[in-house]
Design a protein around this motif. Structure first.
Motif, short mmCIF file in Angstrom:
data_model
loop_
_atom_site.label_atom_id
_atom_site.label_comp_id
_atom_site.label_asym_id
_atom_site.label_seq_id
_atom_site.Cartn_x
_atom_site.Cartn_y
_atom_site.Cartn_z
N MET A 108 0.83 -1.21 0.00
CA MET A 108 0.00 0.00 0.00
C MET A 108 0.86 1.26 0.00
SD MET A 108 -3.16 -1.05 0.00
CE MET A 108 -4.12 0.33 0.59
N LEU A 109 1.87 1.24 0.83
CA LEU A 109 2.75 2.40 0.98
C LEU A 109 3.45 2.70 -0.36
CD1 LEU A 109 5.41 2.27 3.84
CD2 LEU A 109 5.90 3.23 1.64
N SER A 110 3.89 1.63 -1.03
CA SER A 110 4.61 1.81 -2.29
C SER A 110 3.70 2.45 -3.34
CB SER A 110 5.12 0.47 -2.81
OG SER A 110 5.94 -0.13 -1.83
N ASN A 111 2.43 2.10 -3.31
CA ASN A 111 1.50 2.68 -4.27
C ASN A 111 1.45 4.21 -4.14
OD1 ASN A 111 -0.53 2.04 -6.35
ND2 ASN A 111 -1.93 3.01 -4.92
N ASN A 112 1.55 4.69 -2.90
CA ASN A 112 1.46 6.14 -2.66
C ASN A 112 2.65 6.90 -3.24
OD1 ASN A 112 -0.75 5.45 -1.14
ND2 ASN A 112 -0.27 6.81 0.54
N LEU A 113 3.74 6.18 -3.54
CA LEU A 113 4.94 6.85 -4.04
C LEU A 113 5.23 6.51 -5.51
CD1 LEU A 113 7.21 6.42 -0.89
CD2 LEU A 113 6.26 8.55 -1.77
N ASP A 114 4.36 5.72 -6.10
CA ASP A 114 4.48 5.36 -7.52
C ASP A 114 4.50 6.64 -8.37
OD1 ASP A 114 3.90 4.55 -10.15
OD2 ASP A 114 2.55 2.94 -9.50
N TYR A 115 5.40 6.71 -9.33
CA TYR A 115 5.48 7.92 -10.18
C TYR A 115 4.17 8.19 -10.93
CZ TYR A 115 10.52 8.66 -9.75
OH TYR A 115 11.76 8.95 -9.29
N ASN A 116 3.42 7.11 -11.23
CA ASN A 116 2.15 7.31 -11.94
C ASN A 116 1.06 7.82 -11.02
OD1 ASN A 116 3.07 6.36 -14.40
ND2 ASN A 116 2.77 4.23 -13.73
N ILE A 117 1.33 7.85 -9.75
CA ILE A 117 0.32 8.19 -8.77
C ILE A 117 0.67 9.49 -8.05
CG2 ILE A 117 -0.73 7.44 -6.59
CD1 ILE A 117 -1.46 5.33 -8.39
#
Ligand SMILES: NC(=O)c1ccc[n+]([C@@H]2O[C@H](COP(=O)([O-])OP(=O)(O)OC[C@H]3O[C@@H](n4cnc5c(N)ncnc54)[C@H](O)[C@@H]3O)[C@@H](O)[C@H]2O)c1
Length: 669
Positions: A108-117
C-alpha cells in the motif's frame, strides 16, 4: 534490478555507505519551494535533526548537502537516498517479510509513491500539494526495513513519517500505528506547519497520503461522480433535464482533475479552469477532459454551442479561474452549477494562484515576497466571490467543495457571509454527501488486491455487485438511490478502466454493505478463488473518520462540529477491534488545524480471525459516526441508527429527545 537485489535493498534500510548523489530531474513534477521560515539557529537544528538518521562519519558531507536542500527547497528531502528501484505496488510476495500484514502495508505504501500516482514523487508527496507519505527518504528506507523484518508480535509506530521503532505487542494488535501532524492545539496555525515541517518534526499527511491508503484517481472519480451527480439532481431531476446544463469549476490537479470526468458521467457541459499547463495536459492525455482552451473568446463560443447542442463535453480553460468567471459574466453565459476545487486548504504555499501573474511569477513571489503574495491572493478571492454572488443571484447552484473556499474567501473579506455570520452557500457535505450518504452510513469503502492481479479484482467486483444487488431487494426507500448508483458503478467499473497503480476498487456502501462485501471477499480468499490477501480500507472522508467543521461534519448543527471526539474515538476503537493499521491526522483536505481525521487498513487473509475482526471493526467504524450524527438530531442518522439497533440487540445508543421550537422561543433571556 532483480527481485533479489530489490529485496536486499529493502532489508538494508538506510545504507551504511553513501549512495551516489542524485541529479535533480527537471522533467518530474516537483513541489514548489517552501517558505523560508526558520531562523539561523532553527536551520542548524533542522540539520541536526536530519543527521540523526546517519552514521557520524557521513555528517560533514551530508550537513553541507542538506543545508543546500533547505536553502533551495525550504525542506530537507535527502534526495541522495531516493532508491534506485522502481517504487510501485508490487505483488505482495515480492516484499521481504516475516509478517504478511506488514507486507500488505509495504504494498500500500509503495503505491502512494508510484510515479504514476504521486503528485511530487521525489518530495514524497502523493496529492494535494503537501500530502506527504514521509518527510524524507531516510524515513522511507527505515520504515521499509522495519516492515520487512517485523513479526506479528510487534507494532511499528510512526510519528509524522518518522518511524520511532518496533515495539512488542501481540497478534491481534495493529501492526502499525501512524499519527501525522498531531500538535498541541495552540501550535496548529498554518505557519506552525511550515516551521515544524521544515525542522523535520511533523508533516501534513492529508488523509490517505500519510496513512498509505491512496488508490490513485479512482477514489476521487467515484466520490466526485456521486457529488456532481447529486448536485445536478438537486437542480434538475432527470438525466434529460440535465442535458446542456453548464458546470463551472477550477482545478485539474490530484483530486480536482476528476471533476470533468464526473460532469461528463452526469451528462453536463463543463468548464474547468487550470492555471498549470502540465496539469491540464495530463488530464487531456488521460481523456478526462476533451478540449483545452487558452483563448477565452474561443472557449465561450464553444461552450454556447455545447449548451445548444446539449453535449456532454468537458472543456478546460488553461488560465486563472477568476479570469474565466469574469469573462462568463461579461458574455452573459448561463451557468447552472458552480464550485471550486483549487487547493485553498493551502492558500499561501501554491494552493491558489492570484490573478494577473503567470504561474512562474506567482511561485517566485510566494517564496520571495510572501506578504505581497498573500495580498494578491486575497484580492483575487474577493473578485472570485463577487462572480459567484452574481451568478447565484441569476439562479446558479453553488456549493463549497471542501477546499476551504468559503473560509478563505471570508478571511479575505469577501462578500460571502449572511448577516448572522453564516456562509451564504452550503458545503457539498451540508447539502449533498451529509444528508444523502454519511448520515445513512454510506461512505468510501475500498479494497486492494495485493496479488496485483486484475483477475482477483474482477472477482471482488462480481462479489460486491452480488452483495449490493441482494441488499437492494429489501432495502428501505431512503437508501435505494445510493445502492442503485453504486450497483451501476461497480457493474461498469471494469469497463471504465479506473485502475491506476494498485488493483483497487472503491464504492460507497453502508455498514451492512461493507461487512457483507468484506465477508464475501474473505470467504473467496479462504476457498482460493482470490489468490492473495486483500486490504480493506477507506478514505478518511467518511461517516465517522473525520471531524471537520467546514466539510465532513459541516452538517452537524448542535455546536459540536468544532469538537474532534468522534475522529479520535474512531481511531482508538478501530485499533482494538482488529484493524491492521490505524492512523490519525491533523489537517487533510481543508487544512492544517482545521480538521482531525483518521482511518484504518485491515488485511483479509481468508482466516476466521479476519472474519471476526472485519465484523467488529467495520461495525464500529460506521456506527460510531451515525450515532454522533443522530445525537446531533440529523433525521437521516436517527433513521439509520434506530434501524441498526433493531438488527443488533447489543447496540444501545443514546437517542436525543427532540425539543419543540415553541418551548424554546417562549423563554426570555
Ligand atoms: N475531490 C475530492 O474528493 C475532494 C473532496 C474534498 C476536498 N477536496 C479538496 O479539493 C482541493 C483540490 O485537491 P487537489 O488534490 O486537486 O489539489 P491540487 O493542488 O492537485 O490541484 C488544485 C489545482 O488547482 C489549480 N489552481 C490553483 N489556483 C488556481 C487558479 N486561481 N486558477 C486556476 N487554477 C488554479 C492548481 O494549479 C492545481 O493544479 C483540496 O483542497 C482538497 O482538499 C477534494
Amino acid at each position: 534490478m532483480t527481485l533479489n537485489e530489490f529485496q536486499n535493498n529493502i532489508l538494508q534500510g538506510i545504507p551504511k555507505e553513501l549512495p551516489n548523489q542524485k541529479l535533480y530531474e527537471p522533467n518530474i513534477n516537483h513541489a514548489p519551494k517552501r517558505k523560508d521560515i526558520l531562523s539561523l539557529n532553527e536551520k542548524k537544528l533542522a540539520l541536526r535533526n536530519a543527521l540523526r538518521y546517519f552514521d557520524k562519519k557521513h555528517h560533514a558531507i551530508l550537513a553541507k548537502e542538506f543545508a543546500e536542500e533547505l536553502i533551495t527547497f525550504g525542506r530537507i528531502y535527502m534526495y541522495r537516498f531516493r532508491p534506485d528501484y522502481k517504487i510501485y505496488a508490487r505483488p505482495i510476495s515480492d516484499y521481504p517479510h516475516k509478517s504478511i500484514q506488514a507486507a500488505a502495508i509495504m504494498h500500500m505504501l509503495s503505491n502512494n509513491l508510484d510515479y504514476n500516482i504521486a503528485q511530487h514523487p521525489h518530495e514524497l508527496i502523493t496529492y494535494g500539494g503537501n500530502g506527504s507519505v514521509f518527510q524524507n527518504w531516510a524515513q522511507y528506507l527505515l520504515t521499509m526495513s522495519y516492515l520487512a523484518t517485523m513479526t506479528d508480535e510487534q507494532t511499528l509506530v510512526i510519528y509524522s513519517g518518522h518511524p520511532t521503532g518496533l515495539f512488542p505487542s501481540h497478534k491481534d494488535a495493529p501492526r502499525l500505528v501512524v499519527t501525522n501532524g498531531m500538535m498541541i492545539p495552540n501550535y496548529s496555525k498554518p505557519d506552525d506547519l511550515e516551521k515544524y515541517n521544515a525542522l523535520g518534526v511533523t508533516q501534513y499527511g492529508q488523509m490517505t497520503a500519510g496513512s498509505f491508503m491512496y488508490i490513485g484517481p479512482q477514489g476521487i472519480v467515484h466520490g466526485t461522480a456521486i457529488t456532481v451527480m447529486n448536485a445536478a439532481r438537486k437542480k434538475f431531476k432527470t438525466h434529460e433535464d440535465r442535458k446542456g446544463k453548464l458546470f463551472v469549476t477550477c482545478g485539474l490537479g490530484g483530486m480536482s482533475g476528476a471533476q470533468p470526468k464526473a460532469a461528463k458521467i452526469a451528462g453536463l457541459v463543463s468548464i474547468t479552469s487550470e492555471i498549470n499547463p502540465k496539469a491540464a495536459q495530463t488530464r487531456l492525455a488521460q481523456g478526462w477532459i476533451d478540449e483545452v482552451y487558452t483563448d477565452l473568446k474561443a472557449l465561450i463560443n464553444r461552450t454556447k454551442q455545447a449548451q445548444i447542442n446539449k453535449e456532454a463535453v468537458s472543456l478546460a480553460y488553461q488560465g486563472n479561474v477568476v479570469d474565466l468567471w469574469e469573462m462568463l459574466l461579461k458574455e452573459n453565459v448561463q451557468v447552472d452549477i458552480g464550485t471550486d476545487q483549487s487547493s485553498l486548504h493551502n492558500p499561501w504555499a501554491g494552493g491558489y494562484y492570484p490573478c494577473g501573474y503567470s504561474l512562474e511569477e506567482s511561485n517566485a513571489m510566494m517564496a520571495e515576497n510572501p506578504n505581497k503574495f498573500k495580498e494578491e491572493i486575497q484580492k483575487t478571492l474577493r473578485r472570485h466571490a463577487d462572480c459567484i454572488n452574481n451568478f447565484s443571484e441569476k439562479g446558479m447552484y453553488f456549493f463549497d467543495y471542501g477546499n476551504a473556499f468559503l473560509l478563505e474567501a471570508s478571511r479575505a473579506g469577501a462578500d460571502i457571509l449572511k448577516s448572522n455570520g453564516d456562509f451564504k452557500y452550503k458545503s457539498y457535505v451540508q447539502d449533498i454527501l451529509g444528508p444523502m450518504c454519511f448520515d445513512y452510513g454510506f461512505g468510501p469503502f475500498r479494497w486492494v488486491c495485493t496479488s496485483a492481479k486484475i483477475e482477483d479484482l474482477e472477482i471482488t467486483d462480481k462479489l460486491a455487485e452480488e452483495v449490493l444487488s441482494k441488499i437492494y431487494q429489501n432495502a428501505p426507500e431512503e437508501i435505494k438511490q445510493q445502492l442503485h448508483d453504486n450497483i451501476v458503478w461497480i457493474k461498469d467499473a471494469k469497463k471504465n478502466n479506473l485502475v491506476v497503480g494498485s488493483q483497487a476498487r472503491i464504492l460507497y456502501a453502508d455498514c451492512e454493505g461493507r461487512i457483507k462485501i468484506a465477508k464475501a471477499i474473505n470467504q473467496a480468499i479462504k476457498t482460493g478463488l482470490i489468490s492473495a490477501p486483500v486490504v480493506l480500507g477507506r478514505d478518511h472522508h467518511d461517516v465517522s473518520g473525520t471531524d471537520s467543521p467546514y466539510r465532513e461534519t459541516s452538517n452537524i448543527y448542535d455546536g459540536s462540529k468544532f469538537t474532534a471526539d468522534m475522529a479520535v474515538q474512531n481511531f482508538v476503537g478501530d485499533a482494538f477491534r482488529g484493524a491492521t493499521w490505524v492512523s490519525l491526522h491533523n489537517g487533510g483536505g481543508v487544512g492544517w488545524g482545521e480538521v482531525i481525521n483518521g482511518g484504518f487498513g485491515l488485511v483479509l487473509d481468508g482466516s476466521d480471525d479476519a472474519e471476526k475482526k472485519l465484523e467488529q471493526m467495520l461495525f464500529w467504524d460506521v456506527n460510531n459516526g451515525i450515532s454522533r450524527r443522530a445525537w446531533a438530531r440529523n433525521e437521516e442518522a436517527l433513521f439509520a441508527i434506530k434501524r441498526e439497533m433493531e438488527r443488533t440487540p447489543n447496540l444501545i445508543v443514546t437517542i436525543p429527545n427532540i425539543v419543540n421550537d415553541s418551548d424554546i422561543e417562549a423563554i426570555v433571556f
